[in-house]
Scaffold this active site. Structure first.
Site, PDB file in Angstrom:
ATOM      1  N   LYS A 219      36.440  27.310  19.669  1.00 38.81           N
ATOM      2  CA  LYS A 219      37.560  27.797  20.468  1.00 38.81           C
ATOM      3  C   LYS A 219      38.284  26.647  21.166  1.00 38.81           C
ATOM      4  CE  LYS A 219      35.746  32.431  21.379  1.00 38.81           C
ATOM      5  NZ  LYS A 219      35.268  33.383  22.413  1.00 38.81           N
TER       6      LYS A 219
ATOM      7  N   ALA B  24      34.931  28.709  25.744  1.00 39.18           N
ATOM      8  CA  ALA B  24      33.722  29.422  26.137  1.00 39.18           C
ATOM      9  C   ALA B  24      33.487  30.630  25.242  1.00 39.18           C
ATOM     10  CB  ALA B  24      33.803  29.865  27.599  1.00 39.18           C
ATOM     11  N   ASP B  25      32.218  30.984  25.073  1.00 41.94           N
ATOM     12  CA  ASP B  25      31.860  32.194  24.334  1.00 41.94           C
ATOM     13  C   ASP B  25      30.579  32.769  24.936  1.00 41.94           C
ATOM     14  OD1 ASP B  25      32.569  33.733  21.700  1.00 41.94           O
ATOM     15  OD2 ASP B  25      30.385  33.575  21.726  1.00 41.94           O
ATOM     16  N   THR B  26      30.523  34.102  25.033  1.00 40.35           N
ATOM     17  CA  THR B  26      29.381  34.770  25.660  1.00 40.35           C
ATOM     18  C   THR B  26      28.795  35.824  24.725  1.00 40.35           C
ATOM     19  OG1 THR B  26      30.353  34.483  27.866  1.00 40.35           O
ATOM     20  CG2 THR B  26      28.616  36.135  27.652  1.00 40.35           C
TER      21      THR B  26
ATOM     22  N   GLY C 204      28.181  29.764  26.115  1.00 43.91           N
ATOM     23  CA  GLY C 204      28.373  28.376  25.718  1.00 43.91           C
ATOM     24  C   GLY C 204      29.710  27.890  26.244  1.00 43.91           C
TER      25      GLY C 204
END
Length: 206
Positions: free
Chosen positions: A51, A68-70, A105
């Site tokens: 991203k 960011a990634d969740t 992350g």
């Protein structure tokens, strides 16, 4: 003041940064996400990196991009956004009375000396729910709130009243570990928000 880019369309991440006093612009990437791992921590780091790099552009010295990634995981199983209301209800029945993990992350890109320097990390928070009845779950699902949320709930929303305990950073469960982000940025020499004292000093004229 350096330019800061949030490479995410998430309104929750935007609100977290705004509340932290960060001045930024939103530039979400639109590329395809590719996963090459089954490990939750590795996945969120990989996706946050993708991203961030999707938002790369010709930049001035000191520009910072945040990706960011969740994801939510329970007993090693990754729980994505629900397919429908029934799927959301089944997910919440599984999580109630138990402890699950939320992984986020984060990738920090800084344009320095003519190239992008990368730092990527992951944060994990344990979330424990009280027992929740089927009726309570159905009422929550019918609100429509779980539809766009990994794990079928938002801790800052109506289901938050069932949280018994959190071990780790709360904002990580919302979608961005702000405290960890500031800590990692400081280690890199990056100030994510303007020093108000310095700003006040600069505004004084005699």
């Amino acid at each position: 003041m350096r330019k800061i880019i949030l490479a995410s369309a998430s309104p929750r991440r935007r609100e977290l940064l705004e509340h932290a006093g960060v001045v930024f612009e939103v530039r979400p990437g639109n590329g395809e996400e590719v996963i090459t791992s089954q490990d939750p921590e590795s996945i969120v780091k990989e996706l946050s990196r993708q991203k961030a790099f999707q938002a790369v552009f010709s930049a001035e010295e000191g520009t910072v991009i945040l990706g960011a990634d969740t994801i939510v995981a329970f007993q090693g199983k990754i729980l994505g956004k629900p397919r429908d209301e029934e799927d959301a209800a089944e997910t919440l029945k599984m999580l109630q009375g138990n402890t699950h993990q939320v992984y986020t992350g984060v990738t920090v890109l800084e344009y320095r000396e003519g190239e992008w320097k990368e730092t990527t990390f992951a944060e994990c928070t344990d979330v424990t729910f009280y027992p929740v009845s089927d009726r309570e779950i159905r009422n929550y699902v019918s609100s429509g709130e779980p539809a766009d949320k990994a794990g079928s709930y938002g801790i800052q929303g109506r289901f938050g009243i069932y949280v018994k305990a959190i071990c780790g950073e709360y904002s990580n469960v919302v979608g961005l570990p702000v405290g960890r982000l500031f800590y990692e940025a400081k280690k890199l020499g990056i100030e994510l928000r303007e020093d108000m004292e310095e700003k006040d000093d600069q505004s004084i004229h005699f």
